[in-house]
Design a protein around this motif. Structure first.
Motif, PDB file in Angstrom:
ATOM      1  N   ARG A  73      30.694  -4.929  67.250  1.00  0.00           N
ATOM      2  CA  ARG A  73      31.610  -6.028  66.989  1.00  0.00           C
ATOM      3  C   ARG A  73      30.836  -7.121  66.264  1.00  0.00           C
ATOM      4  O   ARG A  73      29.612  -7.160  66.270  1.00  0.00           O
ATOM      5  CB  ARG A  73      32.178  -6.585  68.303  1.00  0.00           C
ATOM      6  N   ARG A 349      42.198 -14.444  71.824  1.00  0.00           N
ATOM      7  CA  ARG A 349      42.576 -13.624  70.674  1.00  0.00           C
ATOM      8  C   ARG A 349      41.666 -12.397  70.657  1.00  0.00           C
ATOM      9  O   ARG A 349      40.455 -12.501  70.808  1.00  0.00           O
ATOM     10  CB  ARG A 349      42.414 -14.399  69.373  1.00  0.00           C
ATOM     11  N   ARG A 351      40.156  -9.911  68.270  1.00  0.00           N
ATOM     12  CA  ARG A 351      39.929  -9.853  66.820  1.00  0.00           C
ATOM     13  C   ARG A 351      39.624  -8.432  66.380  1.00  0.00           C
ATOM     14  O   ARG A 351      38.979  -7.656  67.091  1.00  0.00           O
ATOM     15  CB  ARG A 351      38.785 -10.784  66.436  1.00  0.00           C
ATOM     16  N   ALA A 352      40.089  -8.108  65.193  1.00  0.00           N
ATOM     17  CA  ALA A 352      39.981  -6.750  64.672  1.00  0.00           C
ATOM     18  C   ALA A 352      38.543  -6.262  64.672  1.00  0.00           C
ATOM     19  O   ALA A 352      37.613  -6.996  64.320  1.00  0.00           O
ATOM     20  CB  ALA A 352      40.560  -6.689  63.261  1.00  0.00           C
ATOM     21  N   ASP A 360      44.549  -8.587  64.395  1.00  0.00           N
ATOM     22  CA  ASP A 360      44.325  -9.492  65.516  1.00  0.00           C
ATOM     23  C   ASP A 360      45.548  -9.525  66.436  1.00  0.00           C
ATOM     24  O   ASP A 360      46.685  -9.333  65.998  1.00  0.00           O
ATOM     25  CB  ASP A 360      44.045 -10.909  65.018  1.00  0.00           C
ATOM     26  N   SER A 361      45.277  -9.799  67.703  1.00  0.00           N
ATOM     27  CA  SER A 361      46.348  -9.886  68.687  1.00  0.00           C
ATOM     28  C   SER A 361      46.024 -11.012  69.650  1.00  0.00           C
ATOM     29  O   SER A 361      44.887 -11.139  70.107  1.00  0.00           O
ATOM     30  CB  SER A 361      46.479  -8.559  69.445  1.00  0.00           C
ATOM     31  N   LYS A 362      47.022 -11.843  69.947  1.00  0.00           N
ATOM     32  CA  LYS A 362      46.793 -13.018  70.792  1.00  0.00           C
ATOM     33  C   LYS A 362      47.538 -12.856  72.122  1.00  0.00           C
ATOM     34  O   LYS A 362      48.626 -12.282  72.173  1.00  0.00           O
ATOM     35  CB  LYS A 362      47.273 -14.281  70.075  1.00  0.00           C
ATOM     36  N   MET A 434      37.466  -4.148  69.795  1.00  0.00           N
ATOM     37  CA  MET A 434      37.929  -5.463  69.354  1.00  0.00           C
ATOM     38  C   MET A 434      37.173  -6.555  70.108  1.00  0.00           C
ATOM     39  O   MET A 434      36.908  -6.438  71.309  1.00  0.00           O
ATOM     40  CB  MET A 434      39.438  -5.627  69.585  1.00  0.00           C
ATOM     41  N   GLU A 437      37.966 -13.483  71.623  1.00  0.00           N
ATOM     42  CA  GLU A 437      37.670 -14.871  71.290  1.00  0.00           C
ATOM     43  C   GLU A 437      38.475 -15.788  72.205  1.00  0.00           C
ATOM     44  O   GLU A 437      39.701 -15.693  72.281  1.00  0.00           O
ATOM     45  CB  GLU A 437      38.039 -15.142  69.832  1.00  0.00           C
TER      46      GLU A 437
END
Length: 449
Positions: A73, A349, A351-352, A360-362, A434, A437
């Motif tokens: 990562r 979040r 992150r990719a 990204d997904s939150k 992933m 964050e």
């Protein structure tokens, strides 16, 4: 007078019999191995056109839970170590490398739950006859029936590489196969034992399978298959769901040790449970948070470092030599972050990954997870430890004022869909590797159901 010649009698000694039997075995054993003389199982038939979902056990990211995370990562050190779905509540989970995220959580997660039909006992002396005979379906888990941990749930999706024929004739539906150990008595039991050895090897045991469609059936299929809509209770929620008990063999109830009538409920997409309490409201989330048969919130996250720290403080015995993170049945297992750092997260979040294909997904970090005694059950053997880790959790992790007599470990999440323009657009992805964050931190206070 003509002399008659004496007749010679064949002589078969022990050596000859041995050589004959040996020759037969050498000829037949390979045939039995490659073409076992047993009828195909449901999973054998499904594998002809479908592919099994999940990470092979030999490639599991939790195979050595104390080893460093090998996923690469950038940016943040914290990241997703492992992802899990549990198609049937309290049964074995499926580890996946990537999963779609829906408002209800990970795709295929907690679509089904077992329930038992409970009578209203005890009842008051002044109760009416109707109240005395009123029954209701209540969900069951490993808390009451630890053998649920040994019920295998395998998910199969259509594989167009295996499928043949015209495109219109190729299968598109997905299936769930539940498998549990079961041996019949008498001759049928002996034949089942032999069939298991021939089909899966010397260590195999007889099993019984249940084949279930994953997609919600049509009204016509519901009527034809004998399914019914009924209310089922999940904790204090009562929700309308589809009872598919017609698919269950009576042997499963006996294996689990359920004395009452056993049902199998499928989430009705039109009757989801709305999530309030600590979850974000409609204004903040952009939609009304919902869930299926999860305990309370759509997603659950746990920090592997937190599990390791708790493990180091638990008194070990022959039945508790280590603390497996799978006991906590999380969807998202993260690593490379300090123990218990997740306690203060409010917004994160994912992150990719550098080499991944998921955007990204939150997620809103809604509250801490208040633990019950279910993690006391070993996910492999179904042995329920009499005290741990519940005792240590109550002593060491009694950190939330909203639930002062319980221990907490892990966090409950609500997915957010920032780019969604309509309910149909509410879709995201999570993938092993992933980065995590932390966007906001703050305090938490658990709100009981």
């Amino acid at each position: 007078m003509e002399a008659t010649s004496p007749q010679l009698k064949p002589v078969i000694d022990g050596t000859g019999i041995f050589l004959l039997l040996f020759t037969i075995c050498v000829f037949l054993v390979p045939i039995f191995i490659f073409f076992p003389p047993v009828s195909p199982s449901k999973s054998d038939a499904v594998r002809q056109t479908h592919i099994k979902v999940g990470v092979e056990q030999s490639k599991s990211k939790l195979k050595d839970q104390r080893a460093p995370n090998s996923a690469s990562r950038t940016g943040s050190s914290a990241g997703i170590r492992s992802l899990w779905i549990y198609p049937v509540k309290s049964c074995k989970g499926i580890e996946v490398a990537r999963s779609k995220v829906l408002p209800t959580g990970l795709e295929f997660d907690r679509l089904f739950t077992f329930a038992q039909l409970k009578s209203p006992f005890p009842v008051g002396l002044g109760s009416s006859d109707e109240e005395k005979t009123r029954h209701r379906w209540e969900f069951i888990t490993q808390r009451q029936f630890p053998r649920l941990a040994t019920v295998q749930a395998d998910l199969y999706v259509a594989d167009f590489v295996k499928a043949t024929g015209q495109a219109d004739d190729r299968p598109t539906e997905s299936f769930l196969i539940l498998t549990f150990p079961w041996r019949e008595t008498g001759l049928r039991g002996a034949l089942g034992w032999l069939a298991a050895k021939l089909r899966r090897g010397p260590s195999a045991v007889p099993e019984m399978e249940v084949l279930l469609p994953v997609a919600f059936p049509s009204e016509a299929d519901i009527e034809d298959l004998g399914y019914t809509y009924e209310q089922v209770t999940i904790w204090k929620d009562s929700v309308r769901a589809l009872n598919m008990e017609a698919e269950l063999p009576p042997e499963l109830r006996l294996y689990l040790g359920v004395s009452n009538k056993l049902g199998l409920f499928r989430v009705d997409p039109e009757s989801l449970r709305e999530v309030y309490r600590c979850a974000p409201g409609r204004d903040e989330a952009g939609y009304q948070p919902v869930t299926g048969f999860q305990d309370a919130y759509p997603l659950h996250l746990i920090n592997l470092a937190s599990v390791r720290d708790l493990e180091s403080k638990i008194a070990k015995d022959e039945n508790m030599t280590s603390l497996d993170a799978r006991r906590f049945r999380s969807n998202i297992i993260i690593d490379d972050v300090e123990a218990y750092d997740e306690d203060s997260w409010k917004l994160i979040r994912f992150r990719a990954a550098p080499s991944g294909k998921s955007p990204d997904s939150k997620c809103h970090v809604s509250c801490r997870t208040v633990r019950c005694k279910m993690p006391n059950v070993d996910p492999d053997t179904a042995f329920r430890h009499p005290v741990e880790p519940d005792k240590s959790l109550r002593k060491l992790r009694n950190i939330d004022e909203g639930s002062p007599r319980n221990g907490c470990l892990g966090m409950q999440l609500t997915p957010l869909f920032e780019k969604a323009k309509s309910p149909d657009d509410m879709e995201g992805w999570l993938e092993v590797g992933m980065a995590v964050e932390v966007l906001e931190r703050g305090s938490h206070r658990y709100i009981a159901q």
